[in-house]
Structures are given as structure tokens and as C-alpha cells.
Design a protein around this motif. Structure first.
Motif, PDB file in Angstrom:
ATOM      1  N   VAL A 113      62.496  23.927  37.526  1.00  0.00           N
ATOM      2  CA  VAL A 113      62.303  22.541  37.949  1.00  0.00           C
ATOM      3  C   VAL A 113      62.811  21.595  36.859  1.00  0.00           C
ATOM      4  N   LYS A 135      64.898  22.919  41.669  1.00  0.00           N
ATOM      5  CA  LYS A 135      64.544  21.602  42.196  1.00  0.00           C
ATOM      6  C   LYS A 135      64.629  20.582  41.067  1.00  0.00           C
ATOM      7  N   SER A 137      62.912  17.359  40.345  1.00  0.00           N
ATOM      8  CA  SER A 137      61.751  16.640  40.885  1.00  0.00           C
ATOM      9  C   SER A 137      61.527  15.263  40.268  1.00  0.00           C
ATOM     10  N   ALA A 140      60.582  12.054  42.247  1.00  0.00           N
ATOM     11  CA  ALA A 140      59.264  12.133  42.887  1.00  0.00           C
ATOM     12  C   ALA A 140      58.138  11.678  41.957  1.00  0.00           C
ATOM     13  N   ASP A 167      67.046  14.242  46.917  1.00  0.00           N
ATOM     14  CA  ASP A 167      66.009  14.947  47.678  1.00  0.00           C
ATOM     15  C   ASP A 167      65.137  15.717  46.687  1.00  0.00           C
ATOM     16  N   ALA A 168      64.303  14.978  45.991  1.00  0.00           N
ATOM     17  CA  ALA A 168      63.619  15.502  44.803  1.00  0.00           C
ATOM     18  C   ALA A 168      62.444  16.421  45.108  1.00  0.00           C
ATOM     19  N   THR A 169      62.046  16.544  46.358  1.00  0.00           N
ATOM     20  CA  THR A 169      60.916  17.412  46.689  1.00  0.00           C
ATOM     21  C   THR A 169      61.356  18.718  47.343  1.00  0.00           C
ATOM     22  N   MET A 170      62.649  18.886  47.542  1.00  0.00           N
ATOM     23  CA  MET A 170      63.147  20.055  48.267  1.00  0.00           C
ATOM     24  C   MET A 170      63.690  21.116  47.315  1.00  0.00           C
ATOM     25  N   TRP A 171      63.216  22.346  47.513  1.00  0.00           N
ATOM     26  CA  TRP A 171      63.743  23.473  46.751  1.00  0.00           C
ATOM     27  C   TRP A 171      65.095  23.896  47.326  1.00  0.00           C
ATOM     28  N   ASN A 253      50.451  14.675  40.241  1.00  0.00           N
ATOM     29  CA  ASN A 253      51.167  15.955  40.285  1.00  0.00           C
ATOM     30  C   ASN A 253      50.921  16.837  39.076  1.00  0.00           C
TER      31      ASN A 253
END
Length: 256
Positions: A113, A135, A137, A140, A167-171, A253
Motif C-alpha cells: 500500500v 493500492k 491509498s 483516501a 481510485d485510491a480504495t481499489m486494489w 483508518n
């Protein structure tokens, strides 16, 4: 040599010309400031040590390569200067890898990440398992991949970097990462990955140091301004991490 860092470590050892640098942290191999400092120092030292012919960068454990910046330290930042100092840690590691005259092989055994993706992007040859999803992140949590951005963009291109950053939340799975050029090789399990790393490291340990150093200069051509660029990017991150949005997102988070 082993440097203890806030319940984590940076461990370096050299054997038959191969220097292995391992970092660890109980919270998903996250990267606090002290770990970043030690990584930059050990990479610089290995790069300038005559016994080292090639470097392997790895992390401890089996499931996570790196979960990025330490959320505990992000939440403890109270001034822009503190923020810039923290993010400069990533700049120092990437620049140490960039300027290191030895090839760096990345051993990527699991998920990665944020800042960890920056580390992968800065190695010269990344060998991973099929479990190594990635990812970015940062957006986010109210910041962005500013410091690591140049390294990621250099490795996988503007389009792929933009997709990850937006698209910071998508793996993205390991196959996506390999197709984009982040990984040079993918293996079904850790044993096969380690076998391939050992083969390549031993081959490079018996290759011409001068030729490899000249090759590395060519591969990294056009990045000579990164000492200043990444400091400027750290300033942006250091400012944004103080925003109300970022503070709330980081607390929300933060790993337990």
C-alpha cells in the motif's frame, strides 16, 4: 547489523557479495520515520561498500510487503515542518535507491500500500508472488502520492499511475501490476519467488560491477533533479496532512 526501530527493525547482512536489507514492523510492515532513516542509511552504505555487488530489499513475514506510512506517526504530526520532515523520509529512501550504484532486487511477498508501492517502483528488478496486490491509498486519507509519484510514474507510466492514485480504495492484483511493468516476475508461491531471487542475485554478484553501475546510470537517466523535486513534494504532503479532512480520515483508518 540490526537497528531496532519502535517495535520494528532494519536488518542488513552480506553474504558472497549479496547484501540483504530487511525491514519489519508489527503493524503490517509500516514505515515510521526511524525505519525510513535506517533504510536510506543502509542502502547508501551498501551501495558504497566494496563487498556488496547486488542488494536485495525485502520485508519480514509472508502476507504483507508494506502497508505504507505509519498511521501512528501521521496522526502525531502537528506542524508543516514536522510533516515535511516525515515525508522527506520517503524522499531520502527513494533517492538513496536511485543513486545507489548497485542493482536492487525487490522481494515482494505480499500486499503493498501507498509508500510501499513507491519502494517497489524504486527497486531495479521486482520479483513478486501472485498475492502481491497493490493500492495507492493516499487520496483516501486526504493527501496524495506526491513524494513517491515520480518513482511510480517512471516505472508504470502516467496512465497507470493516475488510475492508481485516483481510485485510491481499489486494489489492483499482481497480474495488473506485472502487465504495467511494476513487477518483472510473478511466482505462485514464496519458495519459487525466493529461488528466482537467489538465481538472479548470484548471477549479478558475479557480473561486472562497473558495467552494472553504468547500466544503472542509463536506467535512471533524467532523474537527476529528484533531490529537489521530492523535497518539494514532501512539502505538499506535509501541508495536506494537517487538514481537517486528513486528520479525521487518518484517525478513522488507523490500524488497531
Amino acid at each position: 547489523m540490526k537497528q531496532e526501530t519502535q517495535k520494528g527493525h532494519v536488518h542488513t547482512e552480506t553474504h558472497k557479495g549479496i547484501t540483504t536489507i530487511e525491514f519489519s514492523h508489527p503493524k503490517g510492515n509500516s514505515l515510521p520515520k526511524k525505519t525510513l532513516e535506517e533504510l536510506a542509511k543502509e542502502i547508501h552504505f551498501a551501495g558504497n561498500h566494496s563487498e556488496t555487488k547486488v542488494i536485495i530489499l525485502k520485508s519480514a513475514g509472508e502476507k504483507v510487503f508494506c502497508s505504507g506510512a505509519s498511521f501512528d506517526e501521521l496522526s502525531a504530526i502537528h506542524t508543516e515542518a514536522e510533516g515535511q520532515t516525515f515525508f522527506n523520509g520517503f524522499a531520502d529512501v527513494i533517492n538513496a535507491m536511485r543513486k545507489c550504484p548497485k542493482f536492487i532486487i525487490g522481494r515482494i511477498q505480499g500486499k503493498c500500500v501507498g509508500g510501499g508501492v513507491g519502494l517497489i517502483s524504486a527497486v531495479d528488478y521486482a520479483i513478486a508472488t501472485t498475492n502481491a496486490d497493490i493500492k495507492l491509498s493516499e487520496l483516501a486519507i486526504g493527501i496524495g502520492p506526491f513524494v513517491i509519484g515520480p518513482a511510480v510514474e517512471r516505472k508504470i507510466g502516467v496512465a497507470a499511475f493516475s488510475a492508481l492514485a485516483i481510485d485510491a480504495t481499489m486494489w489492483r492484483n499482481s497480474d495488473w501490476a506485472k502487465r504495467k511493468g511494476l513487477f518483472a516476475e510473478l511466482h505462485e508461491n514464496i519458495e519459487n519467488m525466493d529461488e528466482s531471487i537467489s538465481r538472479l542475485a548470484n548471477t549479478l554478484a558475479h557480473s561486472s560491477p562497473s558495467a552494472m553501475a553504468e547500466m544503472k546510470k542509463i536506467f535512471w537517466r533524467g532523474t537527476e533533479h529528484w533531490d529537489e523535486l521530492l523535497k518539494q513534494r514532501a512539502e505538499i504532503s506535509g501541508r495536506l496532512v494537517l487538514s481537517e479532512f486528513a486528520k479525521k480520515a487518518i484517525e478513522k483508518n488507523k490500524p488497531q
